[in-house]
Design a protein around this motif. Structure first.
Motif, PDB file in Angstrom:
ATOM      1  N   ARG A 218     -63.153 -19.770  71.574  1.00  0.00           N
ATOM      2  CA  ARG A 218     -62.693 -20.285  72.861  1.00  0.00           C
ATOM      3  C   ARG A 218     -63.760 -20.094  73.939  1.00  0.00           C
ATOM      4  O   ARG A 218     -64.088 -21.025  74.682  1.00  0.00           O
ATOM      5  CB  ARG A 218     -61.397 -19.570  73.246  1.00  0.00           C
ATOM      6  CG  ARG A 218     -60.773 -20.068  74.554  1.00  0.00           C
ATOM      7  CD  ARG A 218     -61.052 -19.126  75.702  1.00  0.00           C
ATOM      8  NE  ARG A 218     -60.352 -19.540  76.900  1.00  0.00           N
ATOM      9  CZ  ARG A 218     -60.742 -19.250  78.133  1.00  0.00           C
ATOM     10  NH1 ARG A 218     -61.855 -18.544  78.320  1.00  0.00           N
ATOM     11  NH2 ARG A 218     -60.042 -19.645  79.172  1.00  0.00           N
ATOM     12  N   ASP A 219     -64.330 -18.915  74.004  1.00  0.00           N
ATOM     13  CA  ASP A 219     -65.341 -18.630  75.028  1.00  0.00           C
ATOM     14  C   ASP A 219     -66.575 -19.508  74.839  1.00  0.00           C
ATOM     15  O   ASP A 219     -67.179 -19.961  75.823  1.00  0.00           O
ATOM     16  CB  ASP A 219     -65.734 -17.157  74.973  1.00  0.00           C
ATOM     17  CG  ASP A 219     -64.596 -16.227  75.409  1.00  0.00           C
ATOM     18  OD1 ASP A 219     -63.616 -16.737  75.987  1.00  0.00           O
ATOM     19  OD2 ASP A 219     -64.683 -15.009  75.147  1.00  0.00           O
TER      20      ASP A 219
ATOM     21  N   VAL B 239     -65.941 -23.042  76.095  1.00  0.00           N
ATOM     22  CA  VAL B 239     -65.999 -23.083  77.563  1.00  0.00           C
ATOM     23  C   VAL B 239     -67.451 -23.092  78.024  1.00  0.00           C
ATOM     24  O   VAL B 239     -67.830 -23.853  78.923  1.00  0.00           O
ATOM     25  CB  VAL B 239     -65.220 -21.897  78.167  1.00  0.00           C
ATOM     26  CG1 VAL B 239     -65.473 -21.800  79.673  1.00  0.00           C
ATOM     27  CG2 VAL B 239     -63.730 -22.041  77.893  1.00  0.00           C
TER      28      VAL B 239
ATOM     29  N   PRO C 110     -61.573 -24.931  80.850  1.00  0.00           N
ATOM     30  CA  PRO C 110     -60.656 -23.874  80.374  1.00  0.00           C
ATOM     31  C   PRO C 110     -59.196 -24.278  80.456  1.00  0.00           C
ATOM     32  O   PRO C 110     -58.372 -23.821  79.666  1.00  0.00           O
ATOM     33  CB  PRO C 110     -60.962 -22.698  81.313  1.00  0.00           C
ATOM     34  CG  PRO C 110     -62.348 -22.954  81.801  1.00  0.00           C
ATOM     35  CD  PRO C 110     -62.484 -24.450  81.892  1.00  0.00           C
TER      36      PRO C 110
END
Length: 355
Positions: free
Chosen positions: A297-298, A301, A307
């Motif tokens: 996920r990071d 982004v 996000p």
């Protein structure tokens, strides 16, 4: 058993631990002299090499002691590796369909064929440069069948190793391209009416090509990614074992997903789910799987994904295995690798306009 390779400059050397495992298992099942023989088909080489791995006690009797038999087989495996990685004559392109057809001629009904190739064919009728990366798998296979170009795989068990893994002169495939190549060859195998069709997800070491066979390069920059569906990020390209730190190089899989998500219509939501393998201790792996999901996920982004587009990020441990990696209660690493993964699933938000 037959092992068939396309072995071009656009692929890593056709050798991987999974091949040794398959060949050793085949040889240890031999009850009569010669039953542990492996046929080696190398694309463009008209000769079929035969490597006999049968563990013999003497000239006429197969070794019956399991430990001694395995030592004898392993002592012969180097011959198989040599046969698979020998340089091959130049050819006009990478031809997995033709290699499959040749392998079938070398394999009797009931036998196993292991096809080792990236699957990025550059020869008609499956030249990816002509098909383009948007090709419809079902339509392509229907066309092959209609033209009588699907080989007859009846009675053979087929396993693919290395699909979608390009190297050397061919740029690495983004995940959507690798998935489409994998789907294509699985469909071709099914259409050939093989007894079974297995696409193995085992790690393939990126060893320098052993071939001097140049083949055309297939551009991948414009490969599209759908704004719906699930993309699976395997451990082999994302994380080391028991670790949640993204590997260097994983961006070649994540960038196409991020690029697609940045241009998707409104109303989509992304769920990221981490998974771990089943282990003998009974540990669920929830913390590790969640840490891996959050790492993905990071990274998305940082690659420019909003996000706000990303919804649930969760780890489900070993509760949703793809395969049973504890057959008979015994931990099996090649199967475990298929269960260590992160899924990126794109769906419509509840009540959103699908247009």
């Amino acid at each position: 058993m037959t092992i068939a390779v396309t072995g071009s400059m656009a692929e890593p050397a056709p050798w991987a631990p999974v091949l040794e495992d398959l060949a050793v298992r085949h040889a240890l099942g031999a009850a009569e002299p010669g039953e542990g023989e492996v046929s080696v088909v190398v694309s463009t080489d008209p000769e079929v090499a035969e490597v006999d791995l049968t563990p013999m006690r003497d000239e006429s009797e197969v070794e019956q002691d399991p430990d001694t038999a395995k030592k004898k087989v392993l002592a012969r495996v180097a011959r198989l590796r040599s046969a698979l990685t020998a340089n091959t004559p130049d050819a006009d392109g990478l031809d997995l369909l033709g290699t499959y057809r040749r392998a079938l001629r070398s394999t009797p009904a009931g036998g196993t064929i292991v096809l080792v190739s990236s699957g990025v064919q550059t020869v008609d009728p499956l030249d990816v440069r002509t098909l383009g990366w948007n090709f419809d798998v079902a339509a392509v296979v229907r066309d092959l069948r209609g033209r009588g170009l699907v080989p007859d795989g009846s009675g053979r068990h087929v396993e693919f190793v290395g699909l979608g893994i390009a190297y050397g002169t061919q740029p690495g495939l983004p995940l959507p391209a690798a998935k489409r190549i994998t789907a294509l060859w699985r469909a071709v195998c099914v259409a050939s009416e093989a007894a079974s069709c297995t696409v193995r997800g085992d790690d393939v070491p990126l060893l320098p090509s052993a071939s001097d066979r140049p083949v055309p390069v297939v551009p991948t920059a414009a490969t599209p990614t759908s704004c719906a569906g699930t993309f699976v990020i395997p451990e082999s390209v994302s994380f080391a074992r028991d670790d949640a730190t993204l590997r260097r190089g994983v961006d070649r899989y994540l960038k196409p997903v991020a690029n697609s998500l940045r241009s998707c219509p409104a109303g989509r939501v992304v769920r990221i789910t981490g998974h771990t393998a089943q282990v003998g201790s009974g540990a669920s792996g929830f913390a590790l799987s969640e840490a891996r999901a959050r790492a993905v996920r990071d990274r998305l982004v940082r690659l420019g994904v909003d996000p706000g587009l990303i919804g649930p990020v969760e780890g489900v441990g070993s509760t949703r295995p793809v395969v049973d990696n504890m057959p008979g209660g015994v931990f099996t690493e090649p199967l475990a690798r298929q269960n260590r993964r992160v899924d990126i699933t794109v769906t419509m938000k509840a009540g959103a306009d699908p247009s």
